[in-house]
Scaffold this motif. Structure first.
Motif, mmCIF file in Angstrom:
data_model
loop_
_atom_site.group_PDB
_atom_site.id
_atom_site.type_symbol
_atom_site.label_atom_id
_atom_site.label_comp_id
_atom_site.label_asym_id
_atom_site.label_seq_id
_atom_site.Cartn_x
_atom_site.Cartn_y
_atom_site.Cartn_z
ATOM 1 N N PHE A 1 -10.665 -2.789 0.360
ATOM 2 C CA PHE A 1 -10.012 -2.791 1.672
ATOM 3 C C PHE A 1 -10.176 -1.436 2.360
ATOM 4 N N GLY A 2 -10.198 -0.334 1.589
ATOM 5 C CA GLY A 2 -10.349 0.971 2.218
ATOM 6 C C GLY A 2 -11.718 1.186 2.805
ATOM 7 N N VAL B 1 0.879 -1.188 0.000
ATOM 8 C CA VAL B 1 0.000 0.000 0.000
ATOM 9 C C VAL B 1 0.903 1.220 0.000
ATOM 10 N N PHE C 1 -5.492 1.445 4.424
ATOM 11 C CA PHE C 1 -5.519 1.439 2.963
ATOM 12 C C PHE C 1 -6.000 2.794 2.385
ATOM 13 N N GLN D 1 -7.721 5.602 -1.742
ATOM 14 C CA GLN D 1 -7.747 4.333 -1.016
ATOM 15 C C GLN D 1 -7.628 3.165 -1.986
ATOM 16 N N VAL D 2 -7.350 2.022 -1.380
ATOM 17 C CA VAL D 2 -7.339 0.760 -2.121
ATOM 18 C C VAL D 2 -8.762 0.230 -2.154
#
Length: 767
Positions: free
Chosen positions: A728-729, A570, A738, A724-725
Motif C-alpha cells: 500500500f505504501g 495504520v 501508509f 511504510q505498509v
C-alpha cells in the motif's frame, strides 16, 4: 735578446744611475749616526693630558700615523738606533697607556719605531724640539690636535684626514666559483651599488684615488664573468671614486674584509644572501656581528717566492688580503700584468730584474747577495708571471710594499720575517695588563666565561663572581675590548613568545519527521439494526488492529487526552511531544456508532546550531616548553579483587608548546593542542560518560604576529528513513496514507588557529 718595449736602454741607464747613488746615500746616513737615548712620560694637567719626550743624539726627522685600530700612534724615525733608551714604559699616565721602542733594519739602514698606546680617544701633536721628539696628547676627538690660541703645534709630518679615506689598490681575482674585485682602502668607507645596461657601478664616498689607479683592467683572458674593471674619479665630484665592472648576467654582492671591500660576482642563484634573516618588515632581524679579529701583520714583511697557478685554490683568504701591490699579481698567483715576449740567454739577473721593473712600472731593489745568470724564452706572458718564474728558478723571494719590490734570497727574507714576528710577540709580552669588571645582566656569567676564554692572550685570566654575576677579566686592552664586545653581543634578553590558540567548533543539525495514524471500526449486526440479510454472514465486524496501550492517541477525543482503543489500522506516528512537533486528530462516526473512522496526523521538525570558542594562551621564553590546561576529572568505578576502586579520567582543554625564535624574527613551534569533554548522551552500561577527544599535534613556522590555521576537521551526517505498509505504501498518492518519512542532516566543523607574538622583539632581536 729580444723584447717588445723600446725603452730597454733608458731603463738600464736609469738602473745604473740608481745603483751608483745607493752607496753614497748609505755613506751619508752612516756618517751621522743617530741614537734614541731616553724616553720620558709626564702628565701636563689633571684632565688626562700627557707628554712623551724621546731624546736623540741629534735632531730627528720622523713620520707619524695611527694604526688600523686607531688605538696606537706609531712614529718612525729613519736612520736612528736605540742606545740607552728603555724598550718599554708601562706606567699609565693620563690618556697614555704605555710606550714601546723598537729598532729594526730597513734597506736604507736602521729605523726606530715609537709606539704609544692610548687608553681612550685623544688629540695628538708630534714635533721636533732640538734633539728631542715631543708627542703631546690631550683628551678629545681622535685625530691631529686642532690649532688653539698660542698652542698651535709645529709638526713635521701629519697623517691624512680622518674623514677622507685613500684607495691603495684595486685588483681582480678569478676562482672556479666566482670572480672578485678587491678594493683596499685606508679605513672603512660608505658605498652604493647600481646597475645600468649590464654594467655594475660601485660608488665610494669620501675617498681619494691615486692617479696610478685611474685605469682599466682587461680580464677577458681569465674566461670568467667579469671582462673589465675600471676605476676612476667622476667629473665634478670631490672625494668620490667609481668602480665599473662589466659582468652581464652575474649576481653580485659586496662584503667587507677589514678595510678591504670584496665585490664578488657569480652565476645567478649561486651567491648566498648577505642578510642573516628577513623580518616581517623586510629587514634583517638578528644581524651577524664581528666581535674578534685576529691582529694583522701589516708591519711584518710578506715574503713571496711565486705561487703556481694550480695551487691558487689552497691559498687562504687571509693571505690574499695581505697583498697590497696595485700592479703586481695577487698572492694567489693571479697574473694581471702587461703581456710581453722575452728571449734571454745567460743574462745577468740584475739586468733582467731592472728590465721587468721598467715594464711593470715598479721599483725593484736587489740585495747584494743576489747573483747569477738567467736563460729564458717566453711568449705572450704577463710580466709579473715572468718575474715569478725568475725568482723561483734562482731560489729568490720578494717583499712587496705598494709599488716597491725588494728581492733577496728566500732564506734571508724568511729570517727577517721570523724576526718581525718575534718583535710582535715581544710587543704583546710588554703590553700593559688591565683589569676590567664586565657585568652580565641576562645570561649566566659562567656561560659567557667559557666562550670568552678563547679570546684571552697567554697572559690573560678570567674569573666570575657568582653573587653579582660579574666577570673579572685581566688582559691587554685590545683583548678586553673584544671580550666586552662579545659579552654585549651574547648578553641580550631572551625572546619571550606569547602563544595564543583559538579552537572554534561549530555544529548544526536538522531533523524532519512526518507520520500518520488512522483506523476505525465497522459493525453490521442485528444488534445495531443493520444485519446483512444473509444467512451467512448475517453480521460483520471490522476493527483496526495496529494499536496497543502505548500508541499515542492524544487529539482523537475532545474529552480525554487518550483513547482506550483507537483501533488504528495504520500506526506510523512521528515523534512529537512537549516542545517538539505537533499532531492533529480527526474522528468520524455514524449515528448508531456502527461505522467509526479516526485519523491522527503528526509532524516534527527541528534545527539547531552550536558554536564553541576556546582560546588558551600562554607566555614562555625561547626554547622553553610551556603548558596550560583547564578541565574536569570524571570518576570511574572499577571492581577488582581488592574491591571497588575509583579512578579519575581527565577531560580538559590543554595547550602544550615549545617555541623557538629564528634569526629572521619568525617563530618555529612544536605544539600540541587537545580539547576533551565528557559526553553524557553516550554512556557505558553503568552510566559512565564517554570522552569526546579532539587533538592536534604539529611543527610549524609562523611569522611574528601572524595567524596560522594549523588544522581542522569537518564532518557531515545525513539520513533519510521511510517506514511504510508493504504494497500500500508504494501506491502513488494513496501510498502517503501508509508511510512515515524522516530526514536528518548533522554537520560539525573544528578549526584550530595559532598566533605567536614576540613581546620583547626590539630588546631581544636588536631591531
Amino acid at each position: 735578446m729580444r723584447w717588445t718595449s723600446p725603452r730597454l736602454s733608458s731603463a738600464i741607464a736609469l738602473g745604473f744611475a740608481l745603483l751608483a747613488s745607493l752607496p753614497q746615500s748609505a755613506a751619508a746616513l752612516g756618517a751621522q749616526p743617530r741614537y734614541a737615548t731616553d724616553i720620558r712620560v709626564s702628565a701636563t694637567d689633571d684632565a688626562g693630558a700627557a707628554q712623551v719626550t724621546v731624546s736623540f743624539s741629534s735632531a730627528p726627522t720622523f713620520s707619524a700615523r695611527l694604526d688600523h685600530k686607531r688605538r696606537r700612534l706609531i712614529v718612525d724615525v729613519p736612520g736612528a738606533a736605540i742606545k740607552g733608551a728603555p724598550a718599554a714604559v708601562t706606567r699609565r699616565t693620563g690618556v697614555v697607556g704605555g710606550v714601546l721602542a723598537q729598532a729594526f733594519d730597513t734597506p736604507t739602514g736602521k729605523t726606530t719605531r715609537i709606539m704609544v698606546t692610548l687608553v681612550k680617544d685623544a688629540e695628538y701633536a708630534v714635533r721636533a724640539q732640538g734633539d728631542d721628539l715631543v708627542l703631546v696628547f690631550r683628551p678629545g676627538p681622535l685625530g691631529v690636535m686642532k690649532e688653539r690660541a698660542g698652542t698651535a703645534p709645529r709638526t713635521t709630518s701629519a697623517p691624512e684626514s680622518d674623514q677622507v679615506a685613500r684607495v691603495s689598490d684595486v685588483r681582480f681575482e678569478h676562482t672556479s666559483l666566482e670572480d672578485r674585485v678587491l678594493i683596499d682602502v685606508s679605513h672603512t668607507v660608505r658605498f652604493a651599488e647600481s646597475v645600468s645596461q649590464g654594467r655594475r657601478t660601485l660608488r665610494l664616498q669620501n675617498v681619494r684615488l691615486p692617479e696610478a689607479l685611474s685605469r682599466t683592467l682587461d680580464t677577458t683572458a681569465f674566461g670568467g664573468l667579469v671582462t673589465a674593471v675600471s676605476s676612476y674619479k667622476p667629473t665634478g665630484a670631490e672625494n668620490e671614486v667609481l668602480i665599473d665592472v662589466d659582468a652581464a648576467g652575474a649576481d653580485a654582492r659586496v662584503t667587507r674584509r677589514g678595510s678591504t671591500l670584496v665585490w664578488s660576482f657569480s652565476k645567478p642563484g649561486s651567491l648566498p644572501s648577505t642578510l642573516t634573516g628577513v623580518g616581517k618588515d623586510g629587514g634583517a632581524a638578528r644581524k651577524t656581528r664581528t666581535v674578534h679579529v685576529e691582529q694583522d701583520f701589516s708591519d711584518v714583511p710578506q715574503v713571496f717566492d711565486g705561487v703556481p697557478s694550480g695551487m691558487a685554490e689552497q691559498v687562504s683568504e687571509a693571505n690574499e688580503a695581505a697583498a697590497v701591490s696595485n700592479v703586481v699579481m695577487g698572492q694567489a698567483g693571479r697574473f694581471t700584468g702587461r703581456r710581453i715576449d722575452l728571449d734571454l740567454k745567460d743574462a745577468d739577473i740584475h739586468n733582467v730584474l731592472r728590465l721587468l721593473a721598467d715594464v711593470g712600472r715598479v721599483n725593484i731593489v736587489t740585495a747584494d747577495n743576489v747573483s747569477g745568470n738567467v736563460t729564458i724564452r717566453m711568449r705572450n706572458v704577463p710580466w709579473d708571471q715572468a718575474l715569478d718564474v725568475v725568482l723561483q728558478a734562482k731560489s729568490l723571494g720578494m717583499v712587496r710594499a705598494g709599488n716597491m719590490i725588494r728581492v733577496a734570497p728566500l732564506a734571508e727574507l724568511e729570517k727577517e720575517r721570523e724576526m718581525a714576528i718575534a718583535r710582535r710577540k715581544q710587543e704583546m709580552q710588554l703590553a700593559p695588563i688591565e683589569t676590567r669588571l664586565i657585568p652580565v645582566s641576562y645570561a649566566d656569567a659562567k656561560d659567557i666565561q667559557a666562550r670568552a676564554k678563547d679570546l684571552l692572550s697567554e697572559r690573560g685570566t678570567i674569573a666570575v663572581d657568582d653573587r653579582t654575576n660579574v666577570m673579572i677579566v685581566r688582559d691587554v686592552a685590545g683583548n678586553l675590548n673584544q671580550i666586552e664586545e662579545l659579552t654585549r653581543s651574547l648578553d641580550t634578553q631572551t625572546p619571550q613568545v606569547l602563544v595564543e590558540a583559538r579552537i572554534v567548533e561549530a555544529t548544526s543539525n536538522y531533523l524532519r519527521d512526518v507520520g500518520i495514524q488512522w483506523g476505525g471500526d465497522a459493525t453490521f449486526s442485528s444488534a445495531t439494526g443493520n444485519p446483512t440479510g444473509l444467512a451467512f454472514p448475517n453480521s460483520v465486524g471490522m476493527v483496526g488492529g495496529a494499536s496497543d496501550t502505548n500508541t499515542p492517541t492524544a487529539g482523537l477525543s475532545p474529552f480525554s487526552n487518550s483513547v482506550p482503543n483507537p483501533n488504528f489500522a495504520v500506526n506510523l506516528p512521528a515523534t512529537v511531544g512537549t516542545g517538539q512537533g505537533g499532531a492533529l486528530g480527526l474522528t468520524f462516526g455514524s449515528i448508531d456508532n456502527t461505522i467509526n473512522l479516526a485519523v491522527r496526523l503528526s509532524a516534527a521538525e527541528s534545527s539547531g546550531m552550536l558554536r564553541i570558542l576556546s582560546s588558551p594562551r600562554i607566555l614562555t621564553l625561547d626554547n622553553h616548553e610551556a603548558r596550560i590546561s583547564q578541565g574536569t576529572l570524571i570518576p570511574f568505578s572499577q571492581i577488582s579483587a581488592q574491591g571497588v576502586q575509583t579512578t579519575f579520567q581527565e577531560a580538559k582543554l590543554q595547550l602544550l608548546v615549545r617555541p623557538h625564535v629564528t634569526a629572521d624574527g619568525s617563530v618555529s613551534m612544536k605544539v600540541k593542542i587537545n580539547r576533551d569533554e565528557p559526553d553524557f548522551n553516550q554512556t557505558s552500561a553503568r552510566g559512565d560518560p564517554t570522552i569526546l577527544k579532539r587533538e592536534a599535534e604539529t611543527n610549524l613556522l609562523v611569522m611574528d604576529g601572524h595567524t596560522a590555521v594549523i588544522g581542522g576537521i569537518f564532518t557531515r551526517n545525513t539520513g533519510r528513513n521511510l517506514n511504510q505498509v508493504p504494497f500500500f505504501g508504494d501506491i502513488p498518492l494513496i501510498g502517503l496514507l501508509f508511510q512515515r518519512r524522516r530526514a536528518s542532516d548533522t554537520r560539525g566543523e573544528l578549526v584550530i588557529f595559532l598566533t605567536p607574538r614576540i613581546v620583547n622583539r626590539s630588546e631581544a632581536l636588536g631591531r
